[in-house]
Write a protein that holds these residues in place. Structure first.
Motif, short mmCIF file in Angstrom:
data_model
loop_
_atom_site.label_atom_id
_atom_site.label_comp_id
_atom_site.label_asym_id
_atom_site.label_seq_id
_atom_site.Cartn_x
_atom_site.Cartn_y
_atom_site.Cartn_z
N TYR A 16 5.03 -4.66 -3.70
CA TYR A 16 4.52 -3.33 -4.00
C TYR A 16 3.21 -3.17 -3.24
O TYR A 16 2.36 -4.05 -3.28
CB TYR A 16 4.27 -3.18 -5.50
N PHE A 17 3.06 -2.06 -2.52
CA PHE A 17 1.82 -1.84 -1.80
C PHE A 17 1.38 -0.39 -1.93
O PHE A 17 2.18 0.49 -2.17
CB PHE A 17 1.94 -2.27 -0.34
N PHE A 18 0.07 -0.19 -1.81
CA PHE A 18 -0.51 1.14 -1.91
C PHE A 18 -0.90 1.62 -0.51
O PHE A 18 -1.39 0.84 0.30
CB PHE A 18 -1.78 1.12 -2.77
N ALA A 19 -0.68 2.91 -0.24
CA ALA A 19 -1.05 3.46 1.05
C ALA A 19 -1.09 4.98 0.97
O ALA A 19 -0.60 5.58 0.02
CB ALA A 19 -0.05 3.03 2.12
N ASN A 20 -1.67 5.58 1.97
CA ASN A 20 -1.61 7.02 2.22
C ASN A 20 -1.97 7.23 3.68
O ASN A 20 -2.09 6.28 4.45
CB ASN A 20 -2.48 7.82 1.25
N TYR A 21 -2.19 8.47 4.10
CA TYR A 21 -2.40 8.73 5.52
C TYR A 21 -3.70 8.13 6.04
O TYR A 21 -3.84 7.86 7.22
CB TYR A 21 -2.32 10.23 5.83
N VAL A 22 -4.68 7.88 5.18
CA VAL A 22 -5.96 7.32 5.61
C VAL A 22 -5.78 5.91 6.16
O VAL A 22 -6.44 5.52 7.12
CB VAL A 22 -6.98 7.33 4.44
N VAL A 23 -4.87 5.15 5.61
CA VAL A 23 -4.63 3.77 6.05
C VAL A 23 -3.31 3.65 6.82
O VAL A 23 -2.71 2.58 6.87
CB VAL A 23 -4.67 2.79 4.85
N TYR A 24 -2.87 4.73 7.42
CA TYR A 24 -1.59 4.79 8.12
C TYR A 24 -1.45 3.68 9.16
O TYR A 24 -0.45 2.96 9.17
CB TYR A 24 -1.42 6.16 8.78
N ASP A 25 -2.43 3.51 10.03
CA ASP A 25 -2.34 2.49 11.08
C ASP A 25 -2.26 1.09 10.49
O ASP A 25 -1.51 0.24 10.98
CB ASP A 25 -3.52 2.60 12.05
N TRP A 26 -3.02 0.82 9.46
CA TRP A 26 -2.97 -0.48 8.80
C TRP A 26 -1.62 -0.69 8.12
O TRP A 26 -1.09 -1.79 8.10
CB TRP A 26 -4.09 -0.62 7.79
N ALA A 27 -1.10 0.38 7.54
CA ALA A 27 0.21 0.29 6.88
C ALA A 27 1.30 -0.03 7.89
O ALA A 27 2.19 -0.84 7.60
CB ALA A 27 0.52 1.58 6.14
N ILE A 28 1.24 0.57 9.06
CA ILE A 28 2.22 0.29 10.12
C ILE A 28 2.14 -1.19 10.51
O ILE A 28 3.17 -1.86 10.65
CB ILE A 28 1.99 1.18 11.35
N ALA A 29 0.94 -1.71 10.69
CA ALA A 29 0.78 -3.13 11.04
C ALA A 29 1.35 -4.01 9.94
O ALA A 29 2.06 -4.99 10.22
CB ALA A 29 -0.69 -3.44 11.27
N PHE A 30 1.06 -3.68 8.69
CA PHE A 30 1.60 -4.44 7.57
C PHE A 30 3.13 -4.39 7.56
O PHE A 30 3.80 -5.42 7.41
CB PHE A 30 1.04 -3.91 6.25
N LEU A 31 3.70 -3.19 7.71
CA LEU A 31 5.15 -3.03 7.66
C LEU A 31 5.83 -3.80 8.78
O LEU A 31 6.88 -4.43 8.56
CB LEU A 31 5.51 -1.55 7.73
N ASN A 32 5.28 -3.76 9.98
CA ASN A 32 5.86 -4.53 11.09
C ASN A 32 5.86 -6.01 10.79
O ASN A 32 6.87 -6.70 10.99
CB ASN A 32 5.10 -4.24 12.39
N SER A 33 4.74 -6.53 10.31
CA SER A 33 4.65 -7.94 9.99
C SER A 33 5.56 -8.30 8.82
O SER A 33 6.28 -9.31 8.87
CB SER A 33 3.20 -8.29 9.65
N TYR A 34 5.55 -7.50 7.80
CA TYR A 34 6.36 -7.76 6.62
C TYR A 34 7.84 -7.84 6.96
O TYR A 34 8.53 -8.77 6.56
CB TYR A 34 6.12 -6.67 5.57
#
Length: 58
Positions: A10-28
């Motif tokens: 489970y992870f928290f995100a929104n548009y403010v952390v979009y770039d970080w979320a993309i990096a996390f999703l790719n790695s995950y």
């Protein structure tokens, strides 16, 4: 490998952390291709991330 429906990340995100979320999703997805992934938004500003569900969903 089958997983219980309550096991996953489970992870928290929104548009403010979009770039970080993309990096996390790719790695995950690289290291956990079959494990369930659930996003919870900080607020209603998550449209850009929701559009990515087809790419990162399993």
């Amino acid at each position: 490998m089958t997983h219980s429906s309550n096991i996953g990340i489970y992870f928290f995100a929104n548009y403010v952390v979009y770039d970080w979320a993309i990096a996390f999703l790719n790695s995950y997805r690289t290291f956990n291709p079959d494990l369930r992934l659930i996003m919870t938004s900080f607020n209603d500003q998550c449209d850009r991330l929701l559009k990515l569900s087809d790419i990162y969903n399993n």
